[in-house]
Scaffold this motif. Structure first.
Motif, PDB file in Angstrom:
ATOM      1  N   SER A 213      28.705 -55.992 -91.632  1.00  0.00           N
ATOM      2  CA  SER A 213      27.904 -56.436 -92.775  1.00  0.00           C
ATOM      3  C   SER A 213      26.466 -56.630 -92.311  1.00  0.00           C
ATOM      4  N   VAL A 214      25.512 -56.466 -93.234  1.00  0.00           N
ATOM      5  CA  VAL A 214      24.087 -56.557 -92.904  1.00  0.00           C
ATOM      6  C   VAL A 214      23.441 -57.583 -93.814  1.00  0.00           C
ATOM      7  N   THR A 215      22.561 -58.417 -93.251  1.00  0.00           N
ATOM      8  CA  THR A 215      21.872 -59.448 -94.019  1.00  0.00           C
ATOM      9  C   THR A 215      20.436 -59.570 -93.534  1.00  0.00           C
ATOM     10  N   ASP A 216      19.565 -60.067 -94.407  1.00  0.00           N
ATOM     11  CA  ASP A 216      18.183 -60.345 -94.005  1.00  0.00           C
ATOM     12  C   ASP A 216      18.015 -61.797 -93.576  1.00  0.00           C
ATOM     13  N   GLY A 217      19.101 -62.477 -93.344  1.00  0.00           N
ATOM     14  CA  GLY A 217      19.072 -63.880 -92.972  1.00  0.00           C
ATOM     15  C   GLY A 217      19.310 -64.809 -94.133  1.00  0.00           C
ATOM     16  N   LYS A 218      19.093 -64.318 -95.359  1.00  0.00           N
ATOM     17  CA  LYS A 218      19.291 -65.124 -96.561  1.00  0.00           C
ATOM     18  C   LYS A 218      20.287 -64.464 -97.516  1.00  0.00           C
ATOM     19  N   SER A 219      20.124 -63.164 -97.736  1.00  0.00           N
ATOM     20  CA  SER A 219      20.945 -62.452 -98.716  1.00  0.00           C
ATOM     21  C   SER A 219      21.564 -61.217 -98.072  1.00  0.00           C
ATOM     22  N   PRO A 220      22.732 -60.794 -98.557  1.00  0.00           N
ATOM     23  CA  PRO A 220      23.344 -59.578 -98.010  1.00  0.00           C
ATOM     24  C   PRO A 220      22.579 -58.332 -98.430  1.00  0.00           C
ATOM     25  N   ILE A 221      22.586 -57.338 -97.580  1.00  0.00           N
ATOM     26  CA  ILE A 221      22.001 -56.018 -97.859  1.00  0.00           C
ATOM     27  C   ILE A 221      23.156 -55.043 -98.036  1.00  0.00           C
ATOM     28  N   THR A 222      23.156 -54.310 -99.137  1.00  0.00           N
ATOM     29  CA  THR A 222      24.282 -53.414 -99.434  1.00  0.00           C
ATOM     30  C   THR A 222      23.944 -51.938 -99.239  1.00  0.00           C
ATOM     31  N   GLU A 223      22.676 -51.555 -99.475  1.00  0.00           N
ATOM     32  CA  GLU A 223      22.304 -50.143 -99.356  1.00  0.00           C
ATOM     33  C   GLU A 223      21.823 -49.866 -97.937  1.00  0.00           C
ATOM     34  N   TYR A 224      22.740 -49.518 -97.064  1.00  0.00           N
ATOM     35  CA  TYR A 224      22.405 -49.231 -95.678  1.00  0.00           C
ATOM     36  C   TYR A 224      23.439 -48.275 -95.104  1.00  0.00           C
ATOM     37  N   THR A 225      23.103 -47.679 -93.984  1.00  0.00           N
ATOM     38  CA  THR A 225      24.043 -46.847 -93.233  1.00  0.00           C
ATOM     39  C   THR A 225      23.934 -47.227 -91.757  1.00  0.00           C
ATOM     40  N   VAL A 226      25.019 -47.016 -91.029  1.00  0.00           N
ATOM     41  CA  VAL A 226      25.028 -47.315 -89.601  1.00  0.00           C
ATOM     42  C   VAL A 226      25.458 -46.064 -88.839  1.00  0.00           C
ATOM     43  N   SER A 227      25.016 -45.973 -87.590  1.00  0.00           N
ATOM     44  CA  SER A 227      25.449 -44.915 -86.682  1.00  0.00           C
ATOM     45  C   SER A 227      26.007 -45.572 -85.432  1.00  0.00           C
ATOM     46  N   VAL A 228      27.142 -45.035 -84.949  1.00  0.00           N
ATOM     47  CA  VAL A 228      27.759 -45.555 -83.733  1.00  0.00           C
ATOM     48  C   VAL A 228      28.088 -44.390 -82.817  1.00  0.00           C
ATOM     49  N   GLU A 229      28.153 -44.700 -81.543  1.00  0.00           N
ATOM     50  CA  GLU A 229      28.543 -43.706 -80.531  1.00  0.00           C
ATOM     51  C   GLU A 229      29.646 -44.294 -79.654  1.00  0.00           C
ATOM     52  N   PRO A 230      30.744 -43.541 -79.464  1.00  0.00           N
ATOM     53  CA  PRO A 230      31.058 -42.276 -80.129  1.00  0.00           C
ATOM     54  C   PRO A 230      31.340 -42.495 -81.611  1.00  0.00           C
ATOM     55  N   ASP A 231      31.146 -41.459 -82.396  1.00  0.00           N
ATOM     56  CA  ASP A 231      31.302 -41.570 -83.842  1.00  0.00           C
ATOM     57  C   ASP A 231      32.775 -41.714 -84.207  1.00  0.00           C
ATOM     58  N   VAL A 232      33.051 -42.522 -85.229  1.00  0.00           N
ATOM     59  CA  VAL A 232      34.407 -42.710 -85.745  1.00  0.00           C
ATOM     60  C   VAL A 232      34.339 -42.627 -87.273  1.00  0.00           C
ATOM     61  N   PRO A 233      35.453 -42.378 -87.931  1.00  0.00           N
ATOM     62  CA  PRO A 233      35.440 -42.372 -89.405  1.00  0.00           C
ATOM     63  C   PRO A 233      34.984 -43.718 -89.951  1.00  0.00           C
ATOM     64  N   LYS A 234      34.138 -43.683 -90.989  1.00  0.00           N
ATOM     65  CA  LYS A 234      33.615 -44.921 -91.555  1.00  0.00           C
ATOM     66  C   LYS A 234      33.291 -44.720 -93.027  1.00  0.00           C
TER      67      LYS A 234
END
Length: 561
Positions: free
Chosen positions: A358-379
């Motif tokens: 989950s992603v937040t700006d410290g006060k409210s959640p952020i919903t429109e985002y994407t993440v990248s991980v290595e190695p890549d896995v289904p997400k």
């Protein structure tokens, strides 16, 4: 005239007495309990002396190793053999029975059709019997994928017969509660042979409960048909049946005995098979009229320490919704079937360690985002939570990039003690800084901007979409270029700096060219002229009415020489 016609169209479209009404959704047809034709000169049955399946017009599938009997209601002659081959006949006295003998059938997934003819005097009844051979599923595997709709599990096998019935289960036997128009039914959706299925039933509000009887039926998906002289029926096999009267203020507790595999239960006519079965619950009044019914899944397995999460008898796979914390250890049971008879069943253990971000700006959640991980896995991102799927618990991945509104964020931290390393399963919260950019746009008349789009650019990254009046998006700090286009043509460009405070941009988009303005002025002039003429006509009409009133009064006219 064009404006008047347009206003007329708007009135028709918006007037609830004129606009077309959307019909309500269609309701599913009501289904009556399936019943067979009345008995004839002989009956069929899977147990000696128990014949309750009519012969005339029946097509009946029989699994290899099962016993099938002809029970004579009169003195009859019985002829039985492979279809298209000459068969001898045997005499059976009234009240006696005859076991039909089947030859061995080669593995795997094969069928063979037989013909049965029973004769008594001038009367003859015929049935078709399909012998279904066994199948093997020892090489079954399953593929796992993840999407916004959930985790999908698709069993795979090289068996000759296609997989037809699939169940996704979790360890542990739990009572499930199913609510609907039929009331509330509590039961275990996995049972094992030689036990009892306990049911607690709370019916829906009824006008006269004491005039209603509840029926609980265990039905096999085994399909057999009867096409007699006056009826044509398709029927699932009945394994066992019990019933009970309803009362005005209490729930109904029921218990159905589960027979052993290959045997028929109480008041049934079909041997039990492992795999998918159904719990058919329906209410019938004293006159036999069915008021409410439902079908619920009931899997029969040798081990009942499981609970069904999802099942299908029509799709290629099952799915697990991405909500909350999905179970880690699951299993999928798959079976092949011919004419509804389960021919083989196999299982595959599924390990689904899922990590959540989950992603937040410290006060409210952020919903429109994407993440990248290595190695890549289904997400997949569902409701602002990103689910990472691994097929083993000892895997670790590294969080390498986060994008908000398609722009890379370089300054972020996590609540994990291992920095950006993610284990499975693990919940990670990302904290970052973003600010909101608000774009307000109107046309020169103060209305919505028609056919407009916007694009926010920064270096090689960009984000865009349609622009009606207001658009709001979160952006990391930086300098951006804002482009606004009308009908694909660039209308305005502006530089916007995002820092530690929210930013707002107000735009007035001139949509009309000089020619458009001239046409608009002409139309407005025409409207003004029409209004002026209308006012003059009204005044003239009123003056004429006043003159007529004076001419008709009793005041004498003064003659002027």
């Amino acid at each position: 005239m064009k404006i008047v016609y347009l206003l007329l169209l708007i009135f028709i479209a918006s007037n609830p007495l004129v606009a077309a009404q959307v019909p309500p959704p269609a309701q599913p047809p009501q289904q009556q309990p399936r019943q067979l034709a009345p008995e004839g000169i002989a009956m069929l049955g899977f147990q000696k002396g128990l014949g309750n399946i009519p012969i005339e017009g029946t097509t009946l599938p029989v699994y290899t190793g099962e016993s099938l009997w002809v029970v004579a209601k009169q003195d009859v002659s019985v002829s039985f053999g492979p279809k298209g081959q000459q068969a001898g006949s045997q005499q059976v006295r009234q009240g006696s029975d005859l076991q039909l003998i089947f030859p061995a059938i080669a593995c795997c997934g094969n069928t063979q059709q037989f013909e049965l003819t029973v004769t008594s005097g001038s009367r003859s009844e015929k049935a078709s019997v399909i012998l279904v051979g066994e199948e093997r599923l020892s090489d079954m595997d399953a593929s796992v994928s993840v999407s916004a709709l959930g985790i999908d599990i698709v069993p795979k096998s090289s068996a000759k017969t296609a997989i037809r019935h699939i169940a996704l289960v979790k360890p542990g036997s739990e009572e499930v509660s199913v609510q609907g128009f039929h009331g509330t039914i509590r039961y275990h959706n996995i049972v094992k042979p030689r036990t009892a299925l306990k049911i607690l039933y709370s019916p829906p509000p009824l006008t006269d409960p004491t005039n209603t009887r509840a029926f609980f039926v265990i039905e096999s998906p085994r399909l057999y048909t009867n096409q007699g002289a006056n009826i044509a029926i398709s029927k699932n096999g009945t394994v066992a049946v019990i019933s009970g009267n309803l009362s005005t203020n209490t729930n109904l507790a029921a218990e159905i005995g589960i027979p052993e595999v290959g045997s028929v239960g109480s008041n049934g006519d079909t041997p039990l098979r492992l795999g998918l079965n159904f719990l058919h619950v329906y209410l019938a009044e004293q006159n036999g009229e069915v008021k409410i019914y439902t079908y619920l899944p009931l899997f029969v397995l040798e081990d009942d320490n499981f609970t069904v999460l999802d099942f299908t008898d029509s799709k290629s796979g099952v799915s697990l919704p991405l909500s909350g914390k999905p179970p880690i250890n699951l299993a999928v049971f798959a079976s092949t079937a011919t004419n509804g008879i389960t021919t083989a069943i196999a299982s595959k253990d599924i390990v689904l360690p899922v990590s959540r971000i989950s992603v937040t700006d410290g006060k409210s959640p952020i919903t429109e985002y994407t993440v990248s991980v290595e190695p890549d896995v289904p997400k997949a991102n569902v409701g602002g939570t990103t689910y990472l799927l691994s097929t083993k618990t000892d895997l670790t991945v590294t969080l390498t990039k986060i994008k908000v509104s398609n722009f890379t964020i370089t300054d972020f931290s996590t609540n994990s003690s291992s920095s950006n390393t993610i284990k499975f399963p693990q919940d990670i919260q990302v904290i970052t800084k973003v600010q909101r950019l608000r774009i307000d746009a109107t046309d020169e008349f103060g209305g919505n901007v028609i056919a407009a789009s916007f694009k926010v650019r920064k270096n090689e990254e960009q984000y865009g979409g349609g622009l009606l009046r207001t658009q709001s998006l979160l952006l990391p700090s930086g300098t951006y270029t804002l482009d606004v286009s009308i009908g694909g043509v660039l209308a305005q460009t502006q530089t916007v700096s995002i820092d530690s405070t929210p930013q707002s941009v107000t735009l007035v988009i001139n949509r009309l060219s000089s020619t458009d303005r001239g046409i608009t002025a002409a139309i407005l002039g025409e409207v003004v002229a029409v209004v002026v003429v209308a006012v003059l006509l009204v005044r003239q009409s009123r003056r004429s009415e006043m003159d007529e009133d004076l001419d008709g009064s009793d005041i004498p006219l003064k003659h002027v020489d």
